[in-house]
Design a protein around this motif. Structure first.
Motif, PDB file in Angstrom:
ATOM      1  N   HIS A  45     -61.861 -43.346 -19.674  1.00 25.26           N
ATOM      2  CA  HIS A  45     -62.053 -42.607 -18.430  1.00 25.26           C
ATOM      3  C   HIS A  45     -61.708 -43.463 -17.208  1.00 25.26           C
ATOM      4  CE1 HIS A  45     -64.065 -39.326 -20.561  1.00 25.26           C
ATOM      5  NE2 HIS A  45     -64.760 -40.241 -21.202  1.00 25.26           N
ATOM      6  N   ASP A  46     -61.362 -44.713 -17.429  1.00 29.05           N
ATOM      7  CA  ASP A  46     -61.067 -45.618 -16.317  1.00 29.05           C
ATOM      8  C   ASP A  46     -59.568 -45.641 -16.055  1.00 29.05           C
ATOM      9  OD1 ASP A  46     -63.739 -46.426 -15.979  1.00 29.05           O
ATOM     10  OD2 ASP A  46     -63.547 -47.794 -17.678  1.00 29.05           O
ATOM     11  N   PHE A  47     -59.245 -45.630 -14.768  1.00 33.04           N
ATOM     12  CA  PHE A  47     -57.838 -45.604 -14.371  1.00 33.04           C
ATOM     13  C   PHE A  47     -57.332 -47.036 -14.198  1.00 33.04           C
ATOM     14  CE2 PHE A  47     -59.938 -41.738 -13.065  1.00 33.04           C
ATOM     15  CZ  PHE A  47     -59.102 -40.777 -13.574  1.00 33.04           C
ATOM     16  N   TYR A  48     -57.157 -47.716 -15.353  1.00 30.51           N
ATOM     17  CA  TYR A  48     -56.716 -49.103 -15.329  1.00 30.51           C
ATOM     18  C   TYR A  48     -55.345 -49.199 -14.660  1.00 30.51           C
ATOM     19  CZ  TYR A  48     -60.260 -49.589 -18.992  1.00 30.51           C
ATOM     20  OH  TYR A  48     -61.429 -49.557 -19.716  1.00 30.51           O
ATOM     21  N   LYS A  49     -55.192 -50.220 -13.853  1.00 28.92           N
ATOM     22  CA  LYS A  49     -53.910 -50.432 -13.190  1.00 28.92           C
ATOM     23  C   LYS A  49     -52.823 -50.636 -14.246  1.00 28.92           C
ATOM     24  CE  LYS A  49     -51.623 -53.224  -9.645  1.00 28.92           C
ATOM     25  NZ  LYS A  49     -51.184 -52.037  -8.896  1.00 28.92           N
ATOM     26  N   GLY A  50     -51.732 -49.909 -14.087  1.00 32.77           N
ATOM     27  CA  GLY A  50     -50.606 -50.048 -14.985  1.00 32.77           C
ATOM     28  C   GLY A  50     -50.484 -48.962 -16.037  1.00 32.77           C
ATOM     29  N   ILE A  51     -51.549 -48.131 -16.206  1.00 29.41           N
ATOM     30  CA  ILE A  51     -51.453 -47.080 -17.221  1.00 29.41           C
ATOM     31  C   ILE A  51     -51.369 -45.679 -16.612  1.00 29.41           C
ATOM     32  CG2 ILE A  51     -52.793 -48.486 -18.831  1.00 29.41           C
ATOM     33  CD1 ILE A  51     -55.058 -46.402 -18.531  1.00 29.41           C
ATOM     34  N   ASN A  52     -51.576 -45.563 -15.311  1.00 26.63           N
ATOM     35  CA  ASN A  52     -51.674 -44.231 -14.708  1.00 26.63           C
ATOM     36  C   ASN A  52     -50.343 -43.483 -14.705  1.00 26.63           C
ATOM     37  OD1 ASN A  52     -54.578 -44.250 -13.734  1.00 26.63           O
ATOM     38  ND2 ASN A  52     -53.800 -46.127 -12.801  1.00 26.63           N
ATOM     39  N   MET A  73     -50.866 -50.838 -27.028  1.00 25.23           N
ATOM     40  CA  MET A  73     -52.213 -50.577 -26.523  1.00 25.23           C
ATOM     41  C   MET A  73     -52.173 -49.861 -25.176  1.00 25.23           C
ATOM     42  SD  MET A  73     -55.444 -50.654 -26.993  1.00 25.23           S
ATOM     43  CE  MET A  73     -55.666 -51.746 -28.386  1.00 25.23           C
ATOM     44  N   LYS A  74     -51.218 -50.263 -24.313  1.00 30.06           N
ATOM     45  CA  LYS A  74     -51.110 -49.626 -23.011  1.00 30.06           C
ATOM     46  C   LYS A  74     -50.787 -48.142 -23.166  1.00 30.06           C
ATOM     47  CE  LYS A  74     -48.942 -51.574 -19.506  1.00 30.06           C
ATOM     48  NZ  LYS A  74     -47.851 -52.049 -18.602  1.00 30.06           N
ATOM     49  N   LEU A  75     -49.841 -47.831 -24.054  1.00 33.01           N
ATOM     50  CA  LEU A  75     -49.453 -46.437 -24.255  1.00 33.01           C
ATOM     51  C   LEU A  75     -50.592 -45.625 -24.856  1.00 33.01           C
ATOM     52  CD1 LEU A  75     -45.759 -46.729 -25.503  1.00 33.01           C
ATOM     53  CD2 LEU A  75     -46.586 -46.061 -23.242  1.00 33.01           C
ATOM     54  N   PHE A  76     -51.333 -46.235 -25.778  1.00 33.30           N
ATOM     55  CA  PHE A  76     -52.474 -45.526 -26.362  1.00 33.30           C
ATOM     56  C   PHE A  76     -53.515 -45.223 -25.295  1.00 33.30           C
ATOM     57  CE2 PHE A  76     -56.784 -45.586 -28.061  1.00 33.30           C
ATOM     58  CZ  PHE A  76     -56.717 -44.519 -28.943  1.00 33.30           C
ATOM     59  N   LYS A  77     -53.824 -46.210 -24.462  1.00 31.86           N
ATOM     60  CA  LYS A  77     -54.805 -45.983 -23.395  1.00 31.86           C
ATOM     61  C   LYS A  77     -54.314 -44.926 -22.422  1.00 31.86           C
ATOM     62  CE  LYS A  77     -57.315 -50.381 -23.247  1.00 31.86           C
ATOM     63  NZ  LYS A  77     -57.686 -51.550 -22.413  1.00 31.86           N
ATOM     64  N   ALA A  78     -53.010 -44.933 -22.142  1.00 35.84           N
ATOM     65  CA  ALA A  78     -52.438 -43.943 -21.229  1.00 35.84           C
ATOM     66  C   ALA A  78     -52.545 -42.542 -21.824  1.00 35.84           C
ATOM     67  CB  ALA A  78     -50.982 -44.285 -20.928  1.00 35.84           C
ATOM     68  N   PHE A  79     -52.223 -42.421 -23.118  1.00 34.23           N
ATOM     69  CA  PHE A  79     -52.340 -41.131 -23.792  1.00 34.23           C
ATOM     70  C   PHE A  79     -53.799 -40.669 -23.805  1.00 34.23           C
ATOM     71  CE2 PHE A  79     -53.310 -38.656 -27.591  1.00 34.23           C
ATOM     72  CZ  PHE A  79     -52.416 -37.606 -27.459  1.00 34.23           C
ATOM     73  N   ALA A  80     -54.715 -41.582 -24.142  1.00 32.96           N
ATOM     74  CA  ALA A  80     -56.132 -41.239 -24.199  1.00 32.96           C
ATOM     75  C   ALA A  80     -56.642 -40.809 -22.823  1.00 32.96           C
ATOM     76  CB  ALA A  80     -56.935 -42.427 -24.711  1.00 32.96           C
ATOM     77  N   LEU A  81     -56.193 -41.489 -21.773  1.00 29.30           N
ATOM     78  CA  LEU A  81     -56.606 -41.123 -20.422  1.00 29.30           C
ATOM     79  C   LEU A  81     -56.091 -39.739 -20.068  1.00 29.30           C
ATOM     80  CD1 LEU A  81     -57.896 -41.806 -17.712  1.00 29.30           C
ATOM     81  CD2 LEU A  81     -55.754 -42.932 -17.046  1.00 29.30           C
ATOM     82  N   ALA A  82     -54.821 -39.458 -20.400  1.00 25.73           N
ATOM     83  CA  ALA A  82     -54.258 -38.137 -20.134  1.00 25.73           C
ATOM     84  C   ALA A  82     -55.029 -37.064 -20.896  1.00 25.73           C
ATOM     85  CB  ALA A  82     -52.777 -38.115 -20.520  1.00 25.73           C
ATOM     86  N   PHE A  83     -55.364 -37.359 -22.149  1.00 27.13           N
ATOM     87  CA  PHE A  83     -56.113 -36.417 -22.983  1.00 27.13           C
ATOM     88  C   PHE A  83     -57.479 -36.133 -22.367  1.00 27.13           C
ATOM     89  CE2 PHE A  83     -58.421 -34.837 -26.622  1.00 27.13           C
ATOM     90  CZ  PHE A  83     -57.465 -34.108 -27.316  1.00 27.13           C
ATOM     91  N   ASN A  84     -58.147 -37.185 -21.909  1.00 34.01           N
ATOM     92  CA  ASN A  84     -59.465 -37.015 -21.300  1.00 34.01           C
ATOM     93  C   ASN A  84     -59.387 -36.320 -19.947  1.00 34.01           C
ATOM     94  OD1 ASN A  84     -60.904 -38.202 -23.395  1.00 34.01           O
ATOM     95  ND2 ASN A  84     -60.717 -40.249 -22.545  1.00 34.01           N
ATOM     96  N   MET A  85     -58.290 -36.541 -19.227  1.00 36.93           N
ATOM     97  CA  MET A  85     -58.116 -35.908 -17.921  1.00 36.93           C
ATOM     98  C   MET A  85     -57.904 -34.404 -18.048  1.00 36.93           C
ATOM     99  SD  MET A  85     -58.034 -37.555 -14.923  1.00 36.93           S
ATOM    100  CE  MET A  85     -56.710 -36.751 -14.005  1.00 36.93           C
ATOM    101  N   LEU A  86     -57.129 -33.998 -19.034  1.00 32.11           N
ATOM    102  CA  LEU A  86     -56.670 -32.611 -19.105  1.00 32.11           C
ATOM    103  C   LEU A  86     -57.428 -31.753 -20.114  1.00 32.11           C
ATOM    104  CD1 LEU A  86     -52.800 -33.099 -18.830  1.00 32.11           C
ATOM    105  CD2 LEU A  86     -54.478 -32.731 -17.017  1.00 32.11           C
ATOM    106  N   THR A  87     -58.341 -32.347 -20.883  1.00 25.92           N
ATOM    107  CA  THR A  87     -59.123 -31.574 -21.847  1.00 25.92           C
ATOM    108  C   THR A  87     -60.579 -32.036 -21.811  1.00 25.92           C
ATOM    109  OG1 THR A  87     -59.099 -32.974 -23.828  1.00 25.92           O
ATOM    110  CG2 THR A  87     -57.082 -31.757 -23.348  1.00 25.92           C
TER     111      THR A  87
END
Length: 240
Positions: free
Chosen positions: A23-30, A1-15
């Motif tokens: 869209h939230d920068f949860y501690k531990g996934i950045n 789940m952590k990796l999925f959220k990290a990937f999703a955050l990166a996807f939302n950040m860069l596209t």
């Protein structure tokens, strides 16, 4: 789940493609999110390459190139272009005022002028460019440069970049570097891998001397300049 959220955050950040809603920068996934930046670049480049392949021969070549260029800018939400423009504005004021000018949401005259010229050079390079299968690697390596910059150089602003800097660890950097090298090797473009890192060194050295570190806008500047440089590296015959 952590990796999925990290990937999703990166996807939302860069596209701006609305596939995920993280869209939230949860501690531990950045840190993990930053490690996925090269993969996101590779996926964006693959989409551009496939789009070009699909419509080549259907749409006139120059017009198709401009469409690909437009998609390149739009799919990223012009995020890195904005960073480029702000960074240029910061170069034309005193060192003490650079960061404040870069944070200003308004674009200055020099930033606008240089950005226009830069985009003109980029679309011209893309018109001359014919190795579209390397677009995934170009977009991947430019974002790898951002990850390497985050890890190795001080961060001198506030915001998201500070979180990325704090949470990006060596194992995540290692993943990004190894993934990028393997892909570059498979595409016979290892020269691009090493050239991109060398270019990063010179850009980062310049800004660390001027500002004692880097900022989010400078990360965007690094991505944009790396892409233009690699396009021309290939145009001048260094794709082996």
């Amino acid at each position: 789940m952590k990796l999925f959220k990290a990937f999703a955050l990166a996807f939302n950040m860069l596209t701006i493609i609305p596939f995920f809603k993280v869209h939230d920068f949860y501690k531990g996934i950045n840190g993990y999110s930053a490690a996925f930046y090269p993969l996101i670049g590779f996926l964006l480049g693959t989409f551009l390459w496939l789009t070009h392949s699909l419509f080549a021969g259907v749409i006139p070549p120059t017009h198709l190139t401009v469409i690909i260029f437009g998609l390149w800018v739009l799919l990223t939400g012009a995020l890195h272009i904005d960073g480029f423009s702000d960074t240029v504005d910061g170069l034309f004021v005193s060192r003490e005022n650079s960061l404040d000018i870069m944070k200003d949401s308004h674009v200055g005259g020099m930033g606008m002028t240089f950005t226009f010229v830069f985009l003109l050079l980029k679309v011209s390079s893309l018109i001359t460019f014919d190795a579209y299968y390397l677009l995934p690697v170009i977009l991947m390596l430019s974002r790898l440069n951002a990850v390497v910059a985050i890890y190795f150089y001080d961060y001198v602003s506030s915001g998201v970049g500070a979180l990325l800097k704090e949470e990006l660890h060596l194992k995540q950097l290692f993943f990004a570097v190894v993934f990028s090298f393997i892909v570059a090797y498979l595409f016979s473009f290892t020269v691009g891998f090493f050239t991109a890192l060398l270019l990063l060194f010179f850009i980062a050295r310049f800004f660390t001397k001027r500002l004692d570190g880097l900022s989010g806008d400078i990360y965007g500047f690094i991505i944009e300049v790396t892409e233009l440089f690699l396009l021309n590296l290939i145009i001048f015959g260094a794709s082996a």
